[in-house]
Design an enzyme around this catalytic site. Structure first.
Site, PDB file in Angstrom:
ATOM      1  N   ASP A 135      16.152 -61.380  13.221  1.00 15.07           N
ATOM      2  CA  ASP A 135      15.822 -62.811  14.241  1.00 15.07           C
ATOM      3  C   ASP A 135      14.681 -62.568  14.925  1.00 15.07           C
ATOM      4  OD1 ASP A 135      16.635 -60.641  15.562  1.00 15.07           O
ATOM      5  OD2 ASP A 135      17.999 -61.607  16.748  1.00 15.07           O
ATOM      6  N   GLU A 157      17.182 -47.546  21.310  1.00 12.24           N
ATOM      7  CA  GLU A 157      15.828 -47.282  21.309  1.00 12.24           C
ATOM      8  C   GLU A 157      15.317 -45.817  22.060  1.00 12.24           C
ATOM      9  OE1 GLU A 157      17.072 -50.099  22.578  1.00 12.24           O
ATOM     10  OE2 GLU A 157      16.130 -52.092  21.844  1.00 12.24           O
TER      11      GLU A 157
END
Ligand SMILES: *[C@@H]1O[C@H](CO)[C@@H](O)[C@H](O)[C@H]1NC(C)=O
Ligand SMILES: *[C@@H]1O[C@H](CO)[C@@H](O)[C@H](O)[C@H]1NC(C)=O
Length: 316
Positions: free
Chosen positions: A172, A255
């Protein structure tokens, strides 16, 4: 005899054509034209052959083959936007040479509609599945979405890749293709800004005097690396030197956990791309969620095109 072209030009000197009588000079003129035409055509043909050879060699010898490969890991899951998102990202990746797109779906089995979409785009790809473990699905809080998928991608690289660079590209986001050419040549880990992230509008390393001195992000949350998934890339060799490196099933800390698992990694070793983080080349765009399409009334629309379109709608 003075029946020469020089007469037309008004000059007293002949050019050397037609020193004989009138007929003779016409014939030799015709022969000369034939001769020059033959030379001209032959030269043109030789030139064209050489030129074709030249352009047929150039793309291979010059640029593509020597570029290190890029491995783009894209987690995906079944939802109404899925085909549209993969199509948009796929056509961005189509501008990038020597790339393998690892599309990994949170599912128990592959979906022929996704495979069909990937085939149509024409980017080299591997389509795999990696379902989220059941225990994470039960929670009412944020789910660790995409973690199984990305770890499956890492596993693939450990088995099949030897060089090049890996990048987690969610379907996205928006990507300027220049970031791909920049990340291709990194040695360890590289970072750069990502737009449209949190209230700061951007998530970025902070650079002062050419050095990484901190991170700018609307949500730090105690993270050592408060960066967005779209804001870093890792060399395959560097990853493979860290056999345990993987992404944790920890929402908000994916992350950070992955980058921590790449230790030892000093901040001074992190390469700063996008004009030393002064430019924005990636955006965490996000897409509006669409409600699943209602069921088609098959009685009313029998034998119409809607029967075909209905098969293309992704329903959760
Ligand atoms: C995948 O299979 C497991 C075990 O058979 C099942 O519990 C789960 O619901 C399935 N997941 C999906 C997304 O279909
Ligand atoms: C489907 O269409 C038929 C014919 O037009 C109609 O009679 C029927 O009520 C519709 N069914 C639904 C569930 O809307």
């Amino acid at each position: 005899m003075k029946l020469t072209y020089s007469n037309l030009g008004g000059s007293g000197n002949g050019i050397g054509i037609g020193n004989g009588n009138g007929n003779g000079s016409k014939m030799s003129l015709g022969k000369s034209i034939k001769m020059y035409l033959t030379i001209f055509i032959a030269t043109t043909c030789i030139y064209m052959v050489l030129y074709q050879y030249h352009i047929s060699q150039e793309p291979f010898a010059g640029s593509e083959v020597v570029k290190p490969p890029l491995y783009i890991i894209t987690p995906t899951y079944r939802r109404p936007e899925q085909t549209a998102e993969l199509t948009r990202l796929g056509y961005t990746l189509k501008h990038v040479a020597n790339l393998l797109w690892l599309v990994i779906e949170d599912a128990n089995k592959t979906n022929p509609l996704v495979a069909h979409t990937l085939d149509r785009i024409g980017v080299p790809y591997e389509y795999m599945v990696a379902p989220m473990p059941e225990k994470y699905k039960q929670t009412k809080r944020a789910k660790p979405r995409g973690v199984s998928n990305r770890n499956r991608g890492l596993q693939y690289l450990r088995q099949h890749a030897t060089e090049g660079v890996l990048y987690f590209a969610d379907d996205d986001n928006t990507y300027d293709i220049s970031i791909f050419e920049q990340m291709r040549y990194i040695n360890k880990v590289a970072m750069w800004p990502v737009g449209l992230v949190t209230k700061t509008g951007v998530s970025s390393p902070i650079i002062q005097n050419g050095k990484l001195v901190g991170f700018y992000d609307g949500w730090i949350g105690g993270r050592k690396y408060p960066v967005d998934m779209a804001g870093f890339a890792v060399s395959v060799k560097f990853l493979k030197e860290r056999p345990k490196a993987e992404m944790p099933f920890k929402p908000g800390y994916e992350e950070d956990g992955f980058l921590r698992s790449l230790a030892p990694l000093d901040n001074s070793e992190i390469e700063l791309l996008a004009d030393e983080c002064r430019d924005v080349l990636t955006w965490h765009t996000q897409t509006k969620k669409n409600a699943p399409a209602q069921a088609l009334n098959r009685t009313r629309y029998r034998d119409t095109n809607l029967e075909f379109i209905d098969k293309l709608l992704v329903r959760p």
